[in-house]
Scaffold this active site. Structure first.
Site, PDB file in Angstrom:
ATOM      1  N   ASP A  20       0.845  -1.197   0.000  1.00  0.00           N
ATOM      2  CA  ASP A  20       0.000   0.000   0.000  1.00  0.00           C
ATOM      3  C   ASP A  20       0.885   1.253   0.000  1.00  0.00           C
ATOM      4  O   ASP A  20       0.382   2.380  -0.055  1.00  0.00           O
ATOM      5  CB  ASP A  20      -1.021  -0.015   1.149  1.00  0.00           C
ATOM      6  CG  ASP A  20      -0.376   0.019   2.512  1.00  0.00           C
ATOM      7  OD1 ASP A  20       0.863  -0.117   2.609  1.00  0.00           O
ATOM      8  OD2 ASP A  20      -1.116   0.182   3.510  1.00  0.00           O
ATOM      9  N   SER A  21       2.214   1.055   0.027  1.00  0.00           N
ATOM     10  CA  SER A  21       3.143   2.164  -0.214  1.00  0.00           C
ATOM     11  C   SER A  21       2.911   2.758  -1.601  1.00  0.00           C
ATOM     12  O   SER A  21       3.444   3.808  -1.919  1.00  0.00           O
ATOM     13  CB  SER A  21       4.599   1.694  -0.082  1.00  0.00           C
ATOM     14  OG  SER A  21       4.827   0.510  -0.818  1.00  0.00           O
ATOM     15  N   ASP A  23      -1.123  -6.307  -0.403  1.00  0.00           N
ATOM     16  CA  ASP A  23      -1.078  -5.640   0.904  1.00  0.00           C
ATOM     17  C   ASP A  23      -2.463  -5.095   1.229  1.00  0.00           C
ATOM     18  O   ASP A  23      -3.012  -4.284   0.465  1.00  0.00           O
ATOM     19  CB  ASP A  23      -0.064  -4.491   0.806  1.00  0.00           C
ATOM     20  CG  ASP A  23       0.483  -4.088   2.146  1.00  0.00           C
ATOM     21  OD1 ASP A  23       0.252  -4.804   3.140  1.00  0.00           O
ATOM     22  OD2 ASP A  23       1.174  -3.039   2.195  1.00  0.00           O
ATOM     23  N   LYS A  76      -0.862  -9.626   2.969  1.00  0.00           N
ATOM     24  CA  LYS A  76      -0.145  -9.173   4.167  1.00  0.00           C
ATOM     25  C   LYS A  76      -1.031  -8.179   4.889  1.00  0.00           C
ATOM     26  O   LYS A  76      -1.737  -7.399   4.233  1.00  0.00           O
ATOM     27  CB  LYS A  76       1.165  -8.500   3.750  1.00  0.00           C
ATOM     28  CG  LYS A  76       1.886  -7.795   4.885  1.00  0.00           C
ATOM     29  CD  LYS A  76       3.252  -7.276   4.470  1.00  0.00           C
ATOM     30  CE  LYS A  76       3.257  -5.872   3.922  1.00  0.00           C
ATOM     31  NZ  LYS A  76       2.679  -4.842   4.809  1.00  0.00           N
ATOM     32  N   GLU A  89      -1.124  -5.555   8.624  1.00  0.00           N
ATOM     33  CA  GLU A  89      -0.308  -4.963   9.684  1.00  0.00           C
ATOM     34  C   GLU A  89      -0.925  -5.198  11.055  1.00  0.00           C
ATOM     35  O   GLU A  89      -2.152  -5.147  11.203  1.00  0.00           O
ATOM     36  CB  GLU A  89      -0.199  -3.438   9.466  1.00  0.00           C
ATOM     37  CG  GLU A  89       0.508  -3.053   8.186  1.00  0.00           C
ATOM     38  CD  GLU A  89       0.613  -1.543   8.002  1.00  0.00           C
ATOM     39  OE1 GLU A  89       0.210  -0.770   8.912  1.00  0.00           O
ATOM     40  OE2 GLU A  89       1.085  -1.125   6.927  1.00  0.00           O
ATOM     41  N   GLU A 138       9.460  -4.546  10.445  1.00  0.00           N
ATOM     42  CA  GLU A 138       9.903  -3.275   9.838  1.00  0.00           C
ATOM     43  C   GLU A 138      10.480  -2.317  10.885  1.00  0.00           C
ATOM     44  O   GLU A 138       9.864  -2.083  11.941  1.00  0.00           O
ATOM     45  CB  GLU A 138       8.704  -2.598   9.130  1.00  0.00           C
ATOM     46  CG  GLU A 138       9.091  -1.248   8.522  1.00  0.00           C
ATOM     47  CD  GLU A 138       8.036  -0.649   7.601  1.00  0.00           C
ATOM     48  OE1 GLU A 138       7.004  -1.306   7.351  1.00  0.00           O
ATOM     49  OE2 GLU A 138       8.269   0.486   7.136  1.00  0.00           O
TER      50      GLU A 138
HETATM   51  O1  KIV Z   1       3.334  -1.022   1.650  1.00  0.00           O
HETATM   52  C1  KIV Z   1       4.483  -1.474   1.703  1.00  0.00           C
HETATM   53  O2  KIV Z   1       5.274  -1.403   0.771  1.00  0.00           O
HETATM   54  C2  KIV Z   1       4.882  -2.091   2.959  1.00  0.00           C
HETATM   55  C3  KIV Z   1       6.322  -2.021   3.298  1.00  0.00           C
HETATM   56  C4  KIV Z   1       6.653  -0.670   3.791  1.00  0.00           C
HETATM   57  C5  KIV Z   1       6.684  -3.041   4.287  1.00  0.00           C
HETATM   58  O3  KIV Z   1       4.059  -2.549   3.681  1.00  0.00           O
END
Ligand code: KIV
Length: 282
Positions: free
Chosen positions: A47-48, A86, A116, A118, A185
């Site tokens: 989600d980056s 994500d 994934k 968090e 992280e």
């Molecule tokens: O969104 C992402 O790229 C991530 C990384 C910062 C671990 O979750």
């Protein structure tokens, strides 16, 4: 790995035989294909993308639909690579049912191999439910950008004994609920190493030192595209931002000076057709 897509057991075997896994984020078709050609073991459609693609200041505004579109493009670019979708903010926090449905969307609509999410103990019911739905879940602890407000910003985590202890407890709980791997992280290397030794599942690092079962980096950082800020743990392997600006400027100069397009960049008319056209136009 260019040929066959890895599966969770092969990733597990890599941990068990001390072979590091290397993975990177990708958000589009091209970068996914470059990642696959470079032999990445996995790709994260993070989600980056909120910062790296859309120019948001953080990940909070990112939606499920945006993540799905980008996962679809990445899948097309890297058909033989293990892809992790994500889960964005509010796609799993609101309810367990919502978490399973959204994890399912990543699989049904975008063909990812795993998702994934968090958080530690507080997202364990969601991790269990998604695993019970037959999907693979990767946990993510330490600096969790979706809760950066609660953490007081984008800051390293687990730097005190109490904070590190909590992370280790979170890691154990995540494994207990069925996650196949864990990402840590922005945590001191000593803490990541304890987590790696405590868990049987692979423990990967982004900004958590070398003693992990593998490393993740953000593609825009590795390629030197992202210019807004550079976290301490980033190593830039290229400077594509400057190279791209140089290329765009050179193109502009060429057009202004009448140097582009040259003859070799144009198409020829079929022999004799220009004369015919001129006659026709008279
Ligand atoms: O969104 C992402 O790229 C991530 C990384 C910062 C671990 O979750």
């Amino acid at each position: 790995m260019n040929g066959k897509k890895l599966n969770r057991w092969e990733l597990q075997k890599m941990k068990d035989s001390n072979e590091k896994a290397v993975w990177i984020t990708a958000y589009d078709y091209w970068n996914a294909s470059f990642a696959q050609k470079a032999g990445m073991d996995m790709i994260l459609v993070g989600d980056s993308l909120g910062m790296c693609v859309y120019g948001y200041e953080g990940t909070i505004p990112v939606t499920m639909d945006q993540c799905i579109y980008h996962c679809e493009a990445v899948r097309r670019g890297a058909k033989n690579t293990f892809i992790i979708g994500d889960m964005p903010f509010l796609s799993y926090q609101v309810s367990i049912e919502g978490a399973v449905l959204n994890a399912g969307r990543f699989h049904k609509e975008a063909g990812v191999d795993a998702i994934k999410l968090e958080g530690g103990k507080r997202v364990c019911p969601q991790i269990r439910a998604i695993c019970d739905g037959g999907m693979l879940v990767m946990g993510h602890i330490g600096l969790t950008p979706q809760s950066s407000g609660q953490l007081g910003g984008f800051k390293a985590q687990g730097r005190t004994a109490d904070a590190a202890y909590e992370l280790i407890e979170d890691a154990k709980a995540i494994q207990e609920e069925g996650a196949f791997a864990l990402l840590v992280e922005a945590v001191p290397p000593e803490v990541c190493n304890i987590i790696r030794k405590t868990l049987t599942i692979p423990v990967y690092s982004i900004g958590a030192g070398i003693d992990a079962d593998g490393q993740l980096m953000i593609s825009s950082d590795v390629a030197g595209v992202f210019q807004a800020f550079t976290p301490k743990f980033v190593k830039k392997y290229a400077n594509l931002a400057d190279q791209t600006i140089e290329a765009f400027s050179a193109y502009k100069q060429d057009v202004k000076k009448g140097k582009f397009p040259a003859l070799e960049h144009t198409y020829k008319m079929v022999d004799g057709e220009l004369e015919k056209l001129i006659t026709k136009l008279k």
